[in-house]
Design a protein around this motif. Structure first.
Motif, PDB file in Angstrom:
ATOM      1  N   ILE A  17       0.923  -1.196  -0.039  1.00 53.31           N
ATOM      2  CA  ILE A  17      -0.016   0.068  -0.041  1.00 53.31           C
ATOM      3  C   ILE A  17       0.966   1.234  -0.108  1.00 53.31           C
ATOM      4  N   ASP A  36      10.818   3.951   5.472  1.00 53.47           N
ATOM      5  CA  ASP A  36      10.659   2.590   5.666  1.00 53.47           C
ATOM      6  C   ASP A  36      11.930   1.997   6.285  1.00 53.47           C
ATOM      7  N   ASP A  62      12.687   3.261  11.590  1.00 59.24           N
ATOM      8  CA  ASP A  62      11.726   2.170  12.324  1.00 59.24           C
ATOM      9  C   ASP A  62      10.742   2.808  13.353  1.00 59.24           C
ATOM     10  N   VAL A  63       9.430   2.790  12.711  1.00 59.62           N
ATOM     11  CA  VAL A  63       8.172   3.563  13.381  1.00 59.62           C
ATOM     12  C   VAL A  63       8.159   2.933  14.815  1.00 59.62           C
ATOM     13  N   ASN A  89       1.276   3.976   8.111  1.00 59.72           N
ATOM     14  CA  ASN A  89       0.742   2.819   7.269  1.00 59.72           C
ATOM     15  C   ASN A  89       1.640   1.569   7.700  1.00 59.72           C
ATOM     16  N   THR A 141      -3.585   3.470   8.901  1.00 57.85           N
ATOM     17  CA  THR A 141      -3.997   2.077   8.528  1.00 57.85           C
ATOM     18  C   THR A 141      -4.350   1.091   9.874  1.00 57.85           C
ATOM     19  N   TYR A 157      -2.171  -9.043  15.899  1.00 57.09           N
ATOM     20  CA  TYR A 157      -2.410  -8.210  14.900  1.00 57.09           C
ATOM     21  C   TYR A 157      -3.772  -7.691  15.099  1.00 57.09           C
ATOM     22  N   LYS A 161      -4.950  -3.645  15.650  1.00 60.49           N
ATOM     23  CA  LYS A 161      -5.324  -2.914  14.612  1.00 60.49           C
ATOM     24  C   LYS A 161      -6.854  -2.310  15.365  1.00 60.49           C
ATOM     25  N   LEU A 190      -6.015  -8.003   1.058  1.00 63.53           N
ATOM     26  CA  LEU A 190      -5.399  -7.593  -0.001  1.00 63.53           C
ATOM     27  C   LEU A 190      -4.499  -8.451  -0.711  1.00 63.53           C
ATOM     28  N   THR A 192      -1.219  -8.309  -1.283  1.00 67.00           N
ATOM     29  CA  THR A 192      -0.104  -7.607  -1.248  1.00 67.00           C
ATOM     30  C   THR A 192       0.888  -8.770  -0.387  1.00 67.00           C
ATOM     31  N   LEU A 194       2.297  -8.790   2.542  1.00 64.72           N
ATOM     32  CA  LEU A 194       1.897  -9.205   3.789  1.00 64.72           C
ATOM     33  C   LEU A 194       0.877 -10.306   4.129  1.00 64.72           C
TER      34      LEU A 194
HETATM   35  P1  NAD Z   1       3.599  -4.878   3.129  1.00 60.67           P
HETATM   36  O1  NAD Z   1       4.383  -5.978   4.082  1.00 60.67           O
HETATM   37  O2  NAD Z   1       3.799  -4.817   1.707  1.00 60.67           O
HETATM   38  O3  NAD Z   1       4.207  -3.464   3.516  1.00 60.67           O
HETATM   39  C1  NAD Z   1       4.542  -2.984   4.803  1.00 60.67           C
HETATM   40  C2  NAD Z   1       5.581  -2.273   4.905  1.00 60.67           C
HETATM   41  O4  NAD Z   1       5.645  -1.623   6.191  1.00 60.67           O
HETATM   42  C3  NAD Z   1       6.792  -2.962   4.537  1.00 60.67           C
HETATM   43  O5  NAD Z   1       7.695  -2.311   3.325  1.00 60.67           O
HETATM   44  C4  NAD Z   1       7.724  -3.121   5.875  1.00 60.67           C
HETATM   45  O6  NAD Z   1       8.988  -2.938   5.741  1.00 60.67           O
HETATM   46  C5  NAD Z   1       7.245  -1.697   6.486  1.00 60.67           C
HETATM   47  N1  NAD Z   1       7.469  -1.894   7.976  1.00 60.67           N
HETATM   48  C6  NAD Z   1       7.299  -2.945   8.692  1.00 60.67           C
HETATM   49  N2  NAD Z   1       7.795  -2.587   9.855  1.00 60.67           N
HETATM   50  C7  NAD Z   1       8.112  -1.435   9.867  1.00 60.67           C
HETATM   51  C8  NAD Z   1       8.835  -0.593  10.895  1.00 60.67           C
HETATM   52  N3  NAD Z   1       9.003  -0.999  12.254  1.00 60.67           N
HETATM   53  N4  NAD Z   1       9.172   0.663  10.654  1.00 60.67           N
HETATM   54  C9  NAD Z   1       8.978   1.301   9.441  1.00 60.67           C
HETATM   55  N5  NAD Z   1       8.358   0.350   8.339  1.00 60.67           N
HETATM   56  C10 NAD Z   1       8.068  -0.920   8.680  1.00 60.67           C
HETATM   57  O7  NAD Z   1       2.138  -4.622   3.739  1.00 60.67           O
HETATM   58  P2  NAD Z   1       0.753  -3.971   3.044  1.00 60.67           P
HETATM   59  O8  NAD Z   1      -0.214  -5.122   2.751  1.00 60.67           O
HETATM   60  O9  NAD Z   1       1.180  -3.010   2.411  1.00 60.67           O
HETATM   61  O10 NAD Z   1       0.394  -3.302   4.442  1.00 60.67           O
HETATM   62  C11 NAD Z   1       0.335  -2.102   4.657  1.00 60.67           C
HETATM   63  C12 NAD Z   1      -0.502  -1.647   6.112  1.00 60.67           C
HETATM   64  O11 NAD Z   1      -1.897  -2.289   5.577  1.00 60.67           O
HETATM   65  C13 NAD Z   1       0.041  -2.494   7.228  1.00 60.67           C
HETATM   66  O12 NAD Z   1      -0.423  -1.735   8.176  1.00 60.67           O
HETATM   67  C14 NAD Z   1      -1.438  -3.594   7.419  1.00 60.67           C
HETATM   68  O13 NAD Z   1      -1.399  -4.209   8.680  1.00 60.67           O
HETATM   69  C15 NAD Z   1      -2.306  -3.148   6.571  1.00 60.67           C
HETATM   70  N6  NAD Z   1      -3.314  -3.885   6.222  1.00 60.67           N
HETATM   71  C16 NAD Z   1      -3.002  -4.833   4.938  1.00 60.67           C
HETATM   72  C17 NAD Z   1      -4.056  -5.768   4.680  1.00 60.67           C
HETATM   73  C18 NAD Z   1      -3.484  -6.819   3.698  1.00 60.67           C
HETATM   74  O14 NAD Z   1      -4.638  -7.562   3.476  1.00 60.67           O
HETATM   75  N7  NAD Z   1      -2.460  -6.747   3.040  1.00 60.67           N
HETATM   76  C19 NAD Z   1      -5.494  -5.829   5.314  1.00 60.67           C
HETATM   77  C20 NAD Z   1      -5.502  -4.771   6.259  1.00 60.67           C
HETATM   78  C21 NAD Z   1      -4.751  -3.895   6.562  1.00 60.67           C
END
Ligand code: NAD
Length: 257
Positions: A17, A36, A62-63, A89, A141, A157, A161, A190, A192, A194
């Motif tokens: 995302i 990131d 690192d967030v 996010n 997010t 998780y 959330k 999604l 993606t 993750l």
């Molecule tokens: P993704 O794994 O593709 O991207 C997440 C990014 O966060 C990665 O680039 C990772 O390196 C970065 N990250 C992880 N820990 C970190 C930290 N401590 N500091 C900085 N960056 C960090 O996942 P995505 O699907 O794009 O997810 C983005 C957001 O959407 C997340 O919060 C996830 O929980 C949420 N989400 C995803 C889905 C899904 O189905 N993919 C559904 C609902 C919510």
């Protein structure tokens, strides 16, 4: 363009995302601070934005660390002069996340530190910068699992959330009169890295798909478009929202086959 003159900081911008949102926001005129864990990974995204004609810089943070969050906001203001939008996010879904009995305390702590505390810290350091800019938009997010239980257990998780969603509502109320809007983007399942890593067999994917009325996983670009609306002035009367973008999953009792 819809984000002309705005500076937007996006965490988790190296993938999924976050990456799509960096590209989408820049297409609409935003100057993007892509954040990131890995500098190389996020610099590659900033380069993609610039090659497409946009403006972006990369910052490794690192967030879950306060000093990193303070530094990312300071860097945004130093480089681009202001901050108008923060998209908190970044998030993880740990492979060891299961039900309450099986999940290690360390998995709980790591998940809460990144997914919930990371959002708190992003807000903590961004809000003073948004005030300096005369207001702004915070997008956190969360997930559809913040409003309904998942059949595939992931207790840490889901709890993280839920924390993001309730924190978002409270911040929205506290800062409403400062022209700072705070909304939660709640994606459905999604396509993606993750989620695909977590649902690592066809059987697990099907078990999730069967609940989605649209019959498919969402795409990161569809979340980027939702975040774009929340970031732009088009959503000027929207704050404290649980913005579900989920293919209908939270509306379904029985899904069409
Ligand atoms: P993704 O794994 O593709 O991207 C997440 C990014 O966060 C990665 O680039 C990772 O390196 C970065 N990250 C992880 N820990 C970190 C930290 N401590 N500091 C900085 N960056 C960090 O996942 P995505 O699907 O794009 O997810 C983005 C957001 O959407 C997340 O919060 C996830 O929980 C949420 N989400 C995803 C889905 C899904 O189905 N993919 C559904 C609902 C919510």
């Amino acid at each position: 363009m819809r984000l002309d003159n705005k500076v937007a900081l996006i965490t988790g911008a190296a993938g999924g995302i976050g990456r799509e949102t960096a590209l989408r926001f820049a297409e609409e005129g935003a100057r993007v601070v892509a954040v990131d864990l890995s500098h190389d990974a996020v610099a590659a995204v900033a380069s993609e934005v610039i090659e497409a004609g946009g403006k972006a810089m990369a910052f490794a943070a690192d967030v879950s660390k306060a000093s990193d969050c303070e530094a990312m906001v300071a860097e945004a203001e130093a480089e681009f002069g202001r901050l108008d939008v923060i998209f908190n996010n970044a998030g993880i879904m740990h492979s060891g996340d299961d039900d309450a009995v099986s999940t290690d305390e360390s998995v709980w702590e790591l998940t809460m530190n990144i997914n919930a505390k990371g959002v708190f810290l992003g807000c903590k350091y961004a809000i003073p910068a948004l005030r300096r800019a005369g207001g702004g938009s915070i997008i956190n997010t969360a997930s559809f699992v913040a409003v309904m239980g998942s059949a595939t257990p992931q207790v840490a998780y889901t709890a993280s959330k839920g924390a993001v969603l309730s924190m978002t509502r409270e911040l929205a109320v506290i800062h409403a009169r400062e022209n700072i809007r705070v909304n939660a983007l709640c994606p459905g399942p999604l396509h993606t890295e993750l989620l695909m890593k977590f649902l690592d067999t066809d059987e697990k994917k099907q078990r999730r798909l069967v609940h989605i009325p649209m019959g498919r996983f969402g795409e990161a670009r569809e979340m980027a478009n939702a975040a774009l609306w929340l970031a732009s002035d088009e959503s000027s009367f929207t704050t404290g929202a649980t913005f579900l973008v989920d293919g209908g999953i939270t509306s379904a009792y029985v899904t069409p086959q």
